[in-house]
Design a protein around this motif. Structure first.
Motif, PDB file in Angstrom:
ATOM      1  N   GLY A  50     125.462  56.049  69.269  1.00  0.00           N
ATOM      2  CA  GLY A  50     126.716  56.768  69.044  1.00  0.00           C
ATOM      3  C   GLY A  50     127.681  56.729  70.193  1.00  0.00           C
ATOM      4  N   THR A  51     127.271  56.231  71.354  1.00  0.00           N
ATOM      5  CA  THR A  51     128.154  56.124  72.508  1.00  0.00           C
ATOM      6  C   THR A  51     129.147  54.984  72.302  1.00  0.00           C
ATOM      7  N   MET A  52     130.395  55.206  72.662  1.00  0.00           N
ATOM      8  CA  MET A  52     131.398  54.149  72.613  1.00  0.00           C
ATOM      9  C   MET A  52     131.961  53.927  74.009  1.00  0.00           C
ATOM     10  N   GLU A  53     132.024  52.671  74.435  1.00  0.00           N
ATOM     11  CA  GLU A  53     132.555  52.336  75.754  1.00  0.00           C
ATOM     12  C   GLU A  53     133.452  51.107  75.641  1.00  0.00           C
ATOM     13  N   VAL A  87     137.104  44.549  75.810  1.00  0.00           N
ATOM     14  CA  VAL A  87     136.108  44.669  74.749  1.00  0.00           C
ATOM     15  C   VAL A  87     135.769  46.139  74.530  1.00  0.00           C
ATOM     16  N   CYS A  88     135.511  46.497  73.273  1.00  0.00           N
ATOM     17  CA  CYS A  88     135.042  47.848  72.950  1.00  0.00           C
ATOM     18  C   CYS A  88     133.730  47.731  72.185  1.00  0.00           C
ATOM     19  N   ASP A 100     136.958  58.000  75.919  1.00  0.00           N
ATOM     20  CA  ASP A 100     137.276  56.579  75.959  1.00  0.00           C
ATOM     21  C   ASP A 100     138.164  56.272  74.760  1.00  0.00           C
ATOM     22  N   ALA A 101     138.934  55.186  74.851  1.00  0.00           N
ATOM     23  CA  ALA A 101     139.821  54.815  73.753  1.00  0.00           C
ATOM     24  C   ALA A 101     140.184  53.346  73.873  1.00  0.00           C
ATOM     25  N   ALA A 116     144.380  52.621  66.848  1.00  0.00           N
ATOM     26  CA  ALA A 116     143.486  52.805  67.994  1.00  0.00           C
ATOM     27  C   ALA A 116     142.297  53.654  67.582  1.00  0.00           C
ATOM     28  N   ILE A 117     141.224  53.523  68.359  1.00  0.00           N
ATOM     29  CA  ILE A 117     140.029  54.325  68.135  1.00  0.00           C
ATOM     30  C   ILE A 117     139.695  55.084  69.408  1.00  0.00           C
ATOM     31  N   GLY A 118     139.326  56.347  69.251  1.00  0.00           N
ATOM     32  CA  GLY A 118     138.968  57.181  70.380  1.00  0.00           C
ATOM     33  C   GLY A 118     137.569  57.757  70.234  1.00  0.00           C
TER      34      GLY A 118
END
Length: 340
Positions: A203-206, A196-197, A298-299, A257-259
């Protein structure tokens, strides 16, 4: 007693084919036309009100003042600068000219900056969109058909309808009955399926391994976007020791993909593939390495293969395999909401 004559062989075959065709037609009707499951959202997680205004009170100067009175009057305390609210990245949002001479496309306004570069790794061609947003509301997602569970369409068509500056194919949530679906602060599906993303409102992405993800904790923290495809591409700055996916997906393929770099700063990656004379695509391990070398903290891997597609200012980037495929959702920046 009269026995029925058996049907001619060709007629039996024809009836079988008609039966198979009818079954496939019904399957396609339910898969692509009729929405499956409940289309109502489960919960509003994040909502945004009007931006508060800062009122500054000004004390008028007295008409006359003696020296003694001036010495007795305390100096005015300056009004402190307001602390930026979570999701406001104005303090880090860049201004000025782009410094990448190799960019094949750039865009800048008061709330969004995008620079796109083309790269090659062995026999694979890929594109990187470096994205800055001033506010978390600038990171948007959209459904095909403008509503959850409402259909499929080419990512380029969805992006065009929303007037997107930059668009990327999403996780095609509708191809599965399970998996987290959070879009623009709204929770639509809360079951786990695969890695899961989560992009949070600050604004944090994990990204998370499936076994480690806690939906209640993510909601309490303010999950703003959530995807369920994967796998997770970076583990503590390194390639994961194993990937939660199949061997076919691990092989050379087109990719999306997203980074994540920092709150307000992200990258979208699109990889052409399955075209031996042009680009064979990247393996999952190669994609991980690309994201690490780009400097991502993270990606996360999104739906790839024929589904993957990137658009920029109304144009399709690169050469999507067989012209792309209809899917159920996109990530986009800029533009507007046609339903508004």
């Amino acid at each position: 007693m009269r026995h029925k004559k058996p049907l001619p062989g060709m007629l039996v075959v024809l009836l079988d084919l008609l039966g198979i065709g009818a079954a496939l037609g019904i399957y396609a009707l339910f898969l692509f036309v009729i929405p499956t499951g409940n289309s109502a959202p489960l919960q509003d997680i994040v909502s945004f009100g009007a931006t508060p205004t800062i009122e500054v009170s000004v004390t008028p100067e007295p008409a006359t003042q003696t020296d003694d009175a001036a010495q007795a009057t305390p100096a005015a305390t300056p009004t402190p600068s307001p602390t930026p609210a979570p999701g406001d990245f104005s303090a880090t949002f860049p201004t000025g000219e782009f410094d990448d001479e190799n960019a094949i496309g750039t865009y800048a306004d008061d709330n969004l900056r995008v620079s796109i570069t083309e790269h090659q790794l062995d026999s694979a061609v890929y594109f990187v969109a470096d994205v800055w947003i001033r506010n978390i509301q600038g990171f948007k997602t959209a459904f095909a058909g403008d509503k959850y569970n409402s259909g499929y369409e080419l990512p380029s068509d969805t992006a065009s309808r929303y007037n997107a500056i930059l668009g990327l194919s999403g996780d095609c949530y509708r191809a599965r009955n399970e998996g987290i679906v959070i879009r623009n602060g709204v929770l639509y599906r809360d079951s786990r399926s695969g890695d899961v993303c989560i992009l949070y409102a600050d604004g944090t992405m994990e990204s998370y391994y499936e076994s480690e993800f806690d939906i209640d904790a993510a909601v309490a923290r303010g999950a703003y976007q959530g995807w369920s495809f994967g796998p997770k591409l970076i583990d503590n700055g390194q390639e994961p020791s194993s990937y939660n996916t199949s061997d076919a997906i691990m092989a050379h393929n087109p990719r999306a993909a997203i980074g994540y770099y920092a709150p307000g700063h992200y990258c979208l990656v699109y990889v052409d593939g399955r075209q031996p004379d042009y680009s064979k695509g990247l393996t999952m391990k190669e994609l991980s390495q690309v994201m690490i070398e780009l400097g991502c903290v993270d990606a996360y891997n999104l739906d790839g293969g024929q589904s993957s597609m990137m658009t920029f200012q109304g144009q399709v980037i690169g050469q999507p395999y067989k012209g792309g495929r209809e899917i159920s959702d996109i990530i986009y920046f800029g533009g507007d909401d046609p339903k508004a």
